[in-house]
Scaffold this active site. Structure first.
Site, PDB file in Angstrom:
ATOM      1  N   ARG A   1       0.813  -1.215   0.000  1.00  0.00           N
ATOM      2  CA  ARG A   1       0.000   0.000   0.000  1.00  0.00           C
ATOM      3  C   ARG A   1       0.848   1.268   0.000  1.00  0.00           C
ATOM      4  O   ARG A   1       0.326   2.368  -0.137  1.00  0.00           O
ATOM      5  CB  ARG A   1      -0.925  -0.002   1.219  1.00  0.00           C
ATOM      6  CG  ARG A   1      -1.968  -1.107   1.127  1.00  0.00           C
ATOM      7  CD  ARG A   1      -2.874  -1.143   2.318  1.00  0.00           C
ATOM      8  NE  ARG A   1      -3.411   0.179   2.595  1.00  0.00           N
ATOM      9  CZ  ARG A   1      -4.096   0.506   3.653  1.00  0.00           C
ATOM     10  NH1 ARG A   1      -4.341  -0.402   4.572  1.00  0.00           N
ATOM     11  NH2 ARG A   1      -4.538   1.722   3.830  1.00  0.00           N
ATOM     12  N   CYS A   2       2.165   1.129   0.131  1.00  0.00           N
ATOM     13  CA  CYS A   2       3.073   2.275   0.212  1.00  0.00           C
ATOM     14  C   CYS A   2       3.673   2.577  -1.165  1.00  0.00           C
ATOM     15  O   CYS A   2       4.284   1.710  -1.797  1.00  0.00           O
ATOM     16  CB  CYS A   2       4.185   1.970   1.220  1.00  0.00           C
ATOM     17  SG  CYS A   2       5.517   3.183   1.251  1.00  0.00           S
ATOM     18  N   SER A   3       3.537   3.810  -1.620  1.00  0.00           N
ATOM     19  CA  SER A   3       4.050   4.176  -2.944  1.00  0.00           C
ATOM     20  C   SER A   3       5.574   4.067  -3.001  1.00  0.00           C
ATOM     21  O   SER A   3       6.128   3.671  -4.031  1.00  0.00           O
ATOM     22  CB  SER A   3       3.598   5.583  -3.326  1.00  0.00           C
ATOM     23  OG  SER A   3       4.134   6.544  -2.430  1.00  0.00           O
TER      24      SER A   3
ATOM     25  N   ARG B   1       6.387   0.383  -3.362  1.00  0.00           N
ATOM     26  CA  ARG B   1       6.095  -0.082  -4.733  1.00  0.00           C
ATOM     27  C   ARG B   1       7.145   0.421  -5.713  1.00  0.00           C
ATOM     28  O   ARG B   1       7.584  -0.313  -6.608  1.00  0.00           O
ATOM     29  CB  ARG B   1       4.704   0.360  -5.167  1.00  0.00           C
ATOM     30  CG  ARG B   1       3.577  -0.345  -4.425  1.00  0.00           C
ATOM     31  CD  ARG B   1       2.210  -0.076  -5.063  1.00  0.00           C
ATOM     32  NE  ARG B   1       1.921   1.324  -5.274  1.00  0.00           N
ATOM     33  CZ  ARG B   1       1.296   2.120  -4.407  1.00  0.00           C
ATOM     34  NH1 ARG B   1       0.900   1.648  -3.239  1.00  0.00           N
ATOM     35  NH2 ARG B   1       1.059   3.385  -4.698  1.00  0.00           N
TER      36      ARG B   1
END
Length: 111
Positions: A10-12, A15
């Site tokens: 969920r963390c940019s 990712r």
């Protein structure tokens, strides 16, 4: 090259770090550390390889971090193992070392 990423999908930033690793052709082991948290010993070893303290890898904005204000590294590591949301992300480990990849480009030295 082999790499392990302690990843939060969920963390940019996490990712983006994973994308950099795959673009570089690394064979990546992805550990969703919120579902499978590393124990305190593993975290301590990772931070030692990164040359940082547990406090430097602590997400201080999390509610659980406030109770750790005067805590030593052992207490912080135990809290991180019990509440993995406290671990700064993403952590990337290769044979060349370990970094907290914030920003993701920090991991380029490990490739």
């Amino acid at each position: 090259m082999n790499a392990t990423i302690y990843h939060n999908p969920r963390c940019s930033k996490s990712r983006a770090a994973l994308a950099l690793l795959t673009q570089a052709g690394a064979t990546v082991t992805v550990v969703d550390y919120l579902k499978t948290p590393p124990d305190a010993e593993t975290l301590g070893a990772l931070f030692a390889r990164a040359g940082i303290t547990a406090r430097e890898a602590l997400r201080t904005g999390e509610a659980e971090a406030k109770a750790l204000k005067g805590a030593d590294d052992a207490a912080i590591l135990a809290a991180m193992a019990a509440h993995p949301i406290l671990i700064e992300r993403p952590i990337v480990a290769t044979d060349k070392g370990v970094v907290i990849a914030r920003p993701p480009e920090r991991l380029l030295d490990l490739l």
